[in-house]
Design an enzyme around this catalytic site. Sequence first.
Site, mmCIF file in Angstrom:
data_model
loop_
_atom_site.group_PDB
_atom_site.id
_atom_site.type_symbol
_atom_site.label_atom_id
_atom_site.label_comp_id
_atom_site.label_asym_id
_atom_site.label_seq_id
_atom_site.Cartn_x
_atom_site.Cartn_y
_atom_site.Cartn_z
ATOM 1 N N MET A 12 0.721 -1.197 0.017
ATOM 2 C CA MET A 12 0.092 -0.023 -0.022
ATOM 3 C C MET A 12 0.863 1.286 -0.040
ATOM 4 S SD MET A 12 -3.139 1.087 -0.105
ATOM 5 C CE MET A 12 -4.337 0.108 0.565
ATOM 6 N N GLY A 39 3.341 -1.855 -4.997
ATOM 7 C CA GLY A 39 3.963 -2.992 -5.039
ATOM 8 C C GLY A 39 4.385 -3.482 -6.448
ATOM 9 N N ASP A 245 6.471 -0.937 -14.722
ATOM 10 C CA ASP A 245 5.578 -2.258 -14.402
ATOM 11 C C ASP A 245 4.724 -2.360 -15.440
ATOM 12 O OD1 ASP A 245 6.852 -2.489 -11.858
ATOM 13 O OD2 ASP A 245 5.590 -1.044 -10.929
#
Length: 297
Positions: A12, A39, A245
């Site tokens: 978080m 994450g 990501d």
Amino acid sequence: MSRVLVVGSINMDLVVETGTFPRLGETLFGQGFATHAGGKGANQAVAAARLGAEVTMLGRVGDDAFGRELKAGLAAEGIATRWVTETPGVATGVAAITVCNADNAIIVVPGANAALSPSDLNAVEAAFAEADVVLAQLEVPLATVEHAAMLAARHGKPFVLNPAPATQLPPALLAQCTLITPNEYELAAALGEPAARWQDLLARLPGRVAMTKGSEGAYFSDAGGVLRHQLGFPVKPVDTTGAGDTFNGALVAFWPLGLAEAVRRGCAAGALSVTRSGAQGGMPTLAELNAFLGSQS
């Protein structure tokens, strides 16, 4: 589309906006606060799922409100969470982020991510057998990443490693990676060659590196060692958080199309992601990516 197993972190992000960074012992008023799911593992899982992959997440959260919220958020994205374990007595991983103008200061507390162990992977080995491709990062213990690579090899599955945060990779782990996906700095760190030219480092691992380079796109080599450059897609950036990501999630989502096409779509998805705020908030859907690619032709 591919069946993707993501082994990685679930955090978080706690974001505070302020006009100046506090000095030691100083208390300041901030201008804003927000929580965001984060994450690297979870981010890459969300990116792949939004692009149509069948995604399973393997990781740990705490037995707390953050953990329950993050696990529910992954499930809402269509990600299988049966192997996301709630860990009693340990807090969910957090990143405390102070944002001041264009700069930030970040403290990451791994929490339950640090409890993800090789034995956790052994308990769900069927997940490796069922996957088409396994994706991992370095925000969980290195021994666990090494074991994930071994299990992928045992079941004949490609193992893709995003070597971030940057660190030197053990030779045995590097040997088991089908592909590594660093940026320029991470590539030098992964191979323990901080002064080497990135072109020389790519040449050492033909067909096994896809290196991202921001707005330039990505560089990779084919199995014969020929250097290839996938140009970046011109966009007006709003927030670059999560672009890497997004690239990784797209790469494994489109893995069945071959490396060159997967990299092309990864670069397009990464570019599209920076046109909106937030890491997961900016990640495109398959329809959005297809429309964007169609507009580039």
